[in-house]
Motif scaffolding. Structure first.
Motif, PDB file in Angstrom:
ATOM      1  N   GLN A  67       0.940  -1.417   0.031  1.00  0.00           N
ATOM      2  CA  GLN A  67      -0.048   0.059   0.121  1.00  0.00           C
ATOM      3  C   GLN A  67       0.918   1.248  -0.068  1.00  0.00           C
ATOM      4  O   GLN A  67       0.524   2.261  -0.738  1.00  0.00           O
ATOM      5  CB  GLN A  67      -0.950  -0.010   1.167  1.00  0.00           C
ATOM      6  CG  GLN A  67      -1.915  -1.094   1.352  1.00  0.00           C
ATOM      7  CD  GLN A  67      -3.101  -1.035   0.157  1.00  0.00           C
ATOM      8  OE1 GLN A  67      -3.487   0.354  -0.063  1.00  0.00           O
ATOM      9  NE2 GLN A  67      -3.605  -2.035  -0.201  1.00  0.00           N
ATOM     10  N   ASN A 110       0.992   4.215  -2.888  1.00  0.00           N
ATOM     11  CA  ASN A 110       0.739   5.323  -2.732  1.00  0.00           C
ATOM     12  C   ASN A 110       1.772   6.379  -3.014  1.00  0.00           C
ATOM     13  O   ASN A 110       1.343   7.474  -3.601  1.00  0.00           O
ATOM     14  CB  ASN A 110       0.326   5.553  -1.285  1.00  0.00           C
ATOM     15  CG  ASN A 110      -0.031   6.727  -0.627  1.00  0.00           C
ATOM     16  OD1 ASN A 110      -0.832   7.603  -1.349  1.00  0.00           O
ATOM     17  ND2 ASN A 110       0.415   7.186   0.510  1.00  0.00           N
ATOM     18  N   THR A 150       1.174   9.187  -6.030  1.00  0.00           N
ATOM     19  CA  THR A 150       1.200  10.551  -5.496  1.00  0.00           C
ATOM     20  C   THR A 150       2.334  11.514  -6.085  1.00  0.00           C
ATOM     21  O   THR A 150       2.278  12.563  -6.642  1.00  0.00           O
ATOM     22  CB  THR A 150       1.792  10.418  -3.857  1.00  0.00           C
ATOM     23  OG1 THR A 150       0.435   9.803  -3.201  1.00  0.00           O
ATOM     24  CG2 THR A 150       1.900  11.815  -3.212  1.00  0.00           C
ATOM     25  N   ALA A 164      -5.136   5.536   1.417  1.00  0.00           N
ATOM     26  CA  ALA A 164      -4.292   6.438   0.953  1.00  0.00           C
ATOM     27  C   ALA A 164      -3.803   6.075  -0.595  1.00  0.00           C
ATOM     28  O   ALA A 164      -4.008   6.713  -1.327  1.00  0.00           O
ATOM     29  CB  ALA A 164      -3.141   6.682   1.613  1.00  0.00           C
ATOM     30  N   ALA A 165      -3.863   4.653  -0.858  1.00  0.00           N
ATOM     31  CA  ALA A 165      -3.360   4.321  -2.283  1.00  0.00           C
ATOM     32  C   ALA A 165      -4.536   4.459  -3.102  1.00  0.00           C
ATOM     33  O   ALA A 165      -4.437   5.025  -4.178  1.00  0.00           O
ATOM     34  CB  ALA A 165      -3.013   2.876  -2.258  1.00  0.00           C
TER      35      ALA A 165
END
Length: 405
Positions: free
Chosen positions: A165, A169, A173, A199-200
């Motif tokens: 993950q 992410n 990002t 978040a991913a």
């Protein structure tokens, strides 16, 4: 049988009435054309690398993948997702675009660098292979942006779930911060169902919503079209749907006039649905690169590409006429792997007063390599006449043993 009322004139020639197409047959064809959406040849994209052919025809289908925003490839196991994904990747690389392909739980991405043995002209791509957190191939680069140039494949199978993950992410990002309008960048994400929360998932959605205008394209691969359908629904809304065979026609009907047609797709057949082209039902061409996970022996051979050191260049002394040539150092031209195995065999003979068999060369506690790599290095040493092998009888059985020449 009804026939045309008059002969058919074509240029200066005339087709006799007896050979004219029956009017009833023409009517039947026209009625069939009205009953379904038909992609005419001039509407089918064929100006880019070949993806395949329209189902049941020889009409080539091919387009520049950068003409479309992002892709969502979905299909059940055995439907041909791996082939379609690999074909897209090959087409993208052939156009000089950059690629990052991520596989969370298997080594399928390693096949990008290997030829498909079932293809007569199969050939691997010159890709950098990253095995993140493992002890094979390349590890995670210090600068994540190194993954965004050239053709790169990342295997995450040795990471735990939290680390996977975090990696995805971080990648998505950083991708949202770059501008690749000069050279498009395509990011493939296998098994996307692993990244639909947290978040991913947020980073994936942000990239899909914004990044196309900056030259970054996302290709999501999953078994279910239901992924990203709630909190991250913009992922599905901003991707071109590519359906392979699957049991999800109720959901597919939101994208197609008749979602049930997906059940009729054969293996390797796909429906591409976008606003830019008519609906395309395509028989995907065969991939040039290996679309499945490679064997350990293939991985070992690929490993040598990334670990081989550059040989030292030495000056060659001129040998005077009638002078005796100096004996060349047996190990001077050996790779580090060959030197390690040769040294092990010498040491084994000294300590045990017998020559080792192949199994002794990899089963001993201090043996340098595993089974497949040991066999490959033994063959290399035999080919260069550094080693010799002989068949002997041990414990009532024949065994092949090795010793330095």
């Amino acid at each position: 049988m009804a026939v045309a009322l008059r002969d058919v004139e074509v240029g200066e020639s005339t087709v006799e009435r007896s050979k004219a197409t029956p009017a009833r047959a023409v009517s039947s064809v026209l009625q069939g054309l009205k009953a379904e959406t038909v992609a005419y040849a001039e509407e089918v994209p064929n100006t880019g690398p070949m993806i395949g052919t329209l189902t049941g025809t020889n009409q080539v289908v091919g387009f520049d993948p950068a003409e479309l925003p992002h892709y969502y490839i979905t299909g059940e196991t055995g439907s041909g997702k791996s082939y379609l994904k690999r074909v897209l990747l090959e087409n993208i690389a052939s156009l000089g675009y950059d690629v990052l392909s991520i596989s969370p739980s298997d080594t399928e991405e390693v096949g990008v660098s290997l030829p498909n043995p079932d293809h007569d002209e199969g050939v691997g791509l010159a890709a950098d292979q990253y095995w993140i957190g493992g002890d094979q191939l390349l590890d995670k680069p210090d600068d994540i942006h190194e993954l965004f140039s050239g053709v790169n494949a990342a295997t995450l199978k040795d990471l735990d779930d939290d680390e996977k993950q975090e990696f995805v992410n971080k990648v998505f990002t950083e991708l949202a911060k770059i501008d690749r309008r000069d050279t498009p960048l395509f990011v493939f994400l296998e098994e996307a169902h692993n990244f639909t929360k947290g978040a991913a998932a947020d980073a994936i959605q942000d990239l899909v919503r914004e990044a196309r205008k900056f030259g970054v394209h996302v290709v999501i691969v999953s078994q279910s079209p239901m992924d990203f359908n709630r909190n991250h629904k913009h992922v599905r809304e901003n991707t071109v749907s590519v359906f392979l065979h699957g049991e999800y026609f109720d959901y597919a009907s939101k994208f197609l006039d008749d979602g049930r047609e997906i059940q009729d797709l054969a293996t390797g057949e796909a429906i591409i649905q976008s606003r830019d082209y008519p609906k395309l039902r395509v028989e995907v061409r065969q991939a040039f690169t290996l679309p499945t996970a490679p064997t350990q022996n293939q991985i070992d051979r690929l490993q040598d590409r990334f670990t081989a050191s550059t040989p030292d260049l030495k000056e060659v002394d001129t040998v005077e006429e009638n002078s005796e040539p100096e004996t060349e150092d047996q190990g001077s031209d050996l790779s580090s792997d060959e030197q390690q195995l040769l040294e092990f065999i010498r040491r084994y003979i000294e300590e045990n007063d017998e020559r080792p068999s192949k199994s002794k060369c990899y089963r001993e506690d201090d043996a340098p390599f595993g089974s497949s790599k040991t066999q490959r290095v033994l063959d290399q040493l035999l080919e260069t006449n550094i080693l010799q092998k002989e068949t002997v009888e041990r414990y009532g059985n024949e065994s092949q043993v090795y010793s330095p020449v």
